[in-house]
Write an enzyme that holds these catalytic residues in place. Structure first.
Site, PDB file in Angstrom:
ATOM      1  N   GLY A 128       0.800  -1.224   0.000  1.00 33.33           N
ATOM      2  CA  GLY A 128       0.000   0.000   0.000  1.00 33.33           C
ATOM      3  C   GLY A 128       0.826   1.264   0.000  1.00 33.33           C
ATOM      4  O   GLY A 128       0.357   2.318   0.396  1.00 33.33           O
ATOM      5  N   LEU A 129       2.081   1.174  -0.446  1.00 37.66           N
ATOM      6  CA  LEU A 129       2.949   2.353  -0.505  1.00 37.66           C
ATOM      7  C   LEU A 129       3.159   2.809  -1.952  1.00 37.66           C
ATOM      8  O   LEU A 129       4.069   3.574  -2.243  1.00 37.66           O
ATOM      9  CB  LEU A 129       4.301   2.059   0.170  1.00 37.66           C
ATOM     10  CG  LEU A 129       4.182   1.664   1.647  1.00 37.66           C
ATOM     11  CD1 LEU A 129       5.561   1.379   2.232  1.00 37.66           C
ATOM     12  CD2 LEU A 129       3.478   2.746   2.449  1.00 37.66           C
ATOM     13  N   GLU A 165      -3.258   3.353 -15.419  1.00 38.82           N
ATOM     14  CA  GLU A 165      -3.635   2.368 -14.402  1.00 38.82           C
ATOM     15  C   GLU A 165      -5.140   2.087 -14.470  1.00 38.82           C
ATOM     16  O   GLU A 165      -5.581   0.950 -14.327  1.00 38.82           O
ATOM     17  CB  GLU A 165      -3.212   2.850 -13.017  1.00 38.82           C
ATOM     18  CG  GLU A 165      -3.170   1.728 -12.008  1.00 38.82           C
ATOM     19  CD  GLU A 165      -2.283   2.010 -10.796  1.00 38.82           C
ATOM     20  OE1 GLU A 165      -2.497   1.338  -9.777  1.00 38.82           O
ATOM     21  OE2 GLU A 165      -1.389   2.875 -10.862  1.00 38.82           O
ATOM     22  N   ASP A 177      -2.013   8.867  -5.581  1.00 37.67           N
ATOM     23  CA  ASP A 177      -0.718   8.187  -5.551  1.00 37.67           C
ATOM     24  C   ASP A 177       0.229   8.782  -6.569  1.00 37.67           C
ATOM     25  O   ASP A 177       1.404   9.053  -6.290  1.00 37.67           O
ATOM     26  CB  ASP A 177      -0.896   6.692  -5.840  1.00 37.67           C
ATOM     27  CG  ASP A 177      -1.808   6.013  -4.838  1.00 37.67           C
ATOM     28  OD1 ASP A 177      -2.152   6.652  -3.822  1.00 37.67           O
ATOM     29  OD2 ASP A 177      -2.185   4.856  -5.074  1.00 37.67           O
TER      30      ASP A 177
END
Length: 387
Positions: A128-129, A165, A177
Site C-alpha cells: 500500500g505504498l 492504471e 498516488d
C-alpha cells in the site's frame, strides 16, 4: 545492506547493453497520512512522498523499440514497438504498468522514441505504498526527458500514469498516488485537492518521524472490494444529486442520509467526515500540533473500520499496539486501500524505538510474520538524477 536501486539499475544496464545509461530517473512511493478513499470522490488527501523509490536507467533508441528489463524480477525482459499495437499482458503485471504509460503517451501524439531501460525499486510491494504508481510515474518522467515534451508538467505525468492504471491495468484508482509521486516536496506532506488538482505543501514538524508498519496481511487493489466501495460512493452522490461526495456537507448528510441504503450511508459518512478531517490535519501539522493530528488519525481509523469497513482484525490490533505506546503524543491509523497492507504513525522521534520494541514483542500477522517497520522521511518528487 541491499544494493540501492540506483546501483542495481546501472550495473544491470551496463551488463545488458554494454554501455552506461544516458538517462536515470526516479519516482518515490508515498504514504497517505490521512484522507482514505476520498480521492476518487473528488475530495482531499494529505499524503507525502517517501524516500523509497523506483529508478529507471535508460538510453534512447532510434528504431522505435522499447526494451524493458526488470532487475527486481530476475532481469525479465519485455519488448515491443511504438508503431505497433501495445496490448495488455496476462502476466507479468509489472510489464503492464510500463506498457500502459507508453501506450497512453503514444495515444496523446507525443514525439516518442524507442528506449532501452532497466527498472529497479525499493518501494515495498503489495504493502500500500504505491510501488505501482511510483513505477508508472517513473516511466512518464523518463519519456518526458525527450525533446518535444517541454510542455509536459509533473501534474500531466501524474494524470497520464493514473489514466494508464485505470484504463490499461484495470484498477480504478484515484489520482493521489501519482500526484504524490510526481510532486512530492522534501520535509512536507501535500494537501491535494483531487478535483481542482491544487497541491499545497504542508510542513511536517521537525520532531516527527513517519513510521510505516507493514502488517504482512496480503492485499490486492485490482479487486472487487475496492471497486464495490467506489460504486457505493457513486450511488450516494447520485442520491444527493451531486457530481461527487465532495459536494455533500455534514448537514446534508444528516438531513437526507437516512433515505439511503444503510450500507451506502455508512460509506458516504466516511468520505464526508474524512474530507473534514483532512483539512483539520493540514492545519494541525502546519501548527506542529501532533496531539491534534493524533486525534484526527484515530477518528480516521475508526471511520475506516466501522463505516467504510476496510480494516481487518490484524490491522486494528497493530494500530492498538502503537497507540498504547504513543498515547496522545502522535497519531496512528491504517493507510492505503484497506484489507491489510500498512499502518502509518506520525510520532516524535524519541518514541520510534519503543514502537519497534512493542510491535516486535506483541504483533504477529495471521501467517506468523512480524511486522516490517520503515522509518521514513518526506521526500522530493520524481525527476532525473545524475547518470
Amino acid at each position: 545492506m541491499h544494493e540501492s536501486p540506483m546501483a542495481r539499475t546501472s550495473a544491470v544496464f551496463q551488463a545488458a547493453f554494454g554501455a552506461a545509461p544516458s538517462i536515470v530517473v526516479q519516482a518515490p512511493g508515498r504514504v497517505n497520512l490521512i484522507g482514505e478513499h476520498t480521492d476518487y470522490n473528488d475530495g482531499l488527501v494529505l499524503p507525502c512522498a517517501i524516500d523509497y523509490r523506483t529508478v529507471i536507467a535508460a538510453r534512447r533508441r532510434d528504431d522505435g523499440v522499447v526494451r524493458v528489463i526488470a532487475a527486481d524480477y530476475d532481469d525479465a525482459v519485455d519488448e515491443y514497438r511504438l508503431d505497433a499495437p501495445i496490448d495488455r499482458l496476462d502476466s507479468p503485471m509489472w510489464a503492464n504498468y510500463v506498457r500502459g504509460v507508453v501506450r497512453e503517451l503514444v495515444q496523446r501524439g507525443l514525439p516518442m522514441s524507442g528506449m532501452d531501460m532497466v527498472v529497479a525499486g525499493d518501494v515495498p510491494q503489495g504493502a500500500g505504498l504505491s510501488s505501482s504508481a511510483s513505477l508508472s510515474v517513473a516511466v512518464g518522467m523518463l519519456f518526458a526527458t525527450l525533446p518535444g515534451f517541454e510542455e509536459v508538467r509533473p501534474i500531466d505525468i501524474a494524470l497520464v500514469a493514473q489514466q494508464a492504471e485505470n484504463d490499461f491495468v484495470g484498477c480504478k484508482c484515484g489520482n493521489m498516488d501519482q500526484i504524490s509521486s510526481a510532486l512530492g516536496a522534501a520535509g512536507h506532506a501535500l494537501l491535494i485537492d483531487c478535483r481542482s488538482l491544487e497541491v499545497r505543501p504542508v510542513p511536517i514538524p521537525a520532531n516527527a518521524a513517519i513510521v510505516i508498519l507493514n502488517s504482512h496481511v496480503a492485499r490486492g487493489l485490482v479487486d472487487s472490494a475496492y471497486n464495490a466501495r467506489r460504486l457505493q460512493c457513486e450511488e450516494a452522490a447520485r442520491h444527493f444529486g451531486v457530481a461527487a461526495l465532495r459536494d455533500v456537507s455534514l448537514e446534508l448528510l444528516r438531513a437526507r442520509g437516512p433515505e439511503l441504503d444503510p450500507t451506502v450511508l455508512q460509506r458516504a459518512r466516511h468520505v464526508v467526515t474524512e474530507n473534514a478531517r483532512v483539512l483539520g490535519a493540514a492545519t494541525a501539522l502546519a501548527a506542529g500540533d501532533l496531539e491534534r493530528m493524533g486525534e484526527l488519525m484515530e477518528e480516521s481509523h475508526a471511520s475506516m473500520r466501522d463505516d467504510f469497513e476496510i480494516t481487518v482484525p490484524a490491522i486494528d490490533e497493530l494500530v492498538g499496539i502503537v497507540k498504547t505506546v504513543i498515547g496522545g503524543a502522535g497519531g496512528v491509523r491504517m493507510t492505503g486501500g484497506g484489507f491489510g497492507g500498512c499502518v502509518v504513525a506520525l510520532v516524535p522521534h524519541a518514541l520510534v524505538g519503543a514502537i519497534q520494541e512493542a510491535v516486535g514483542r506483541s504483533y504477529r500477522a495471521p501467517n506468523g510474520e512480524q511486522a516490517t517497520i520503515y522509518v521514513c522521511n518526506a521526500a522530493a518528487g520524481a525527476g532525473t538524477v545524475a547518470a
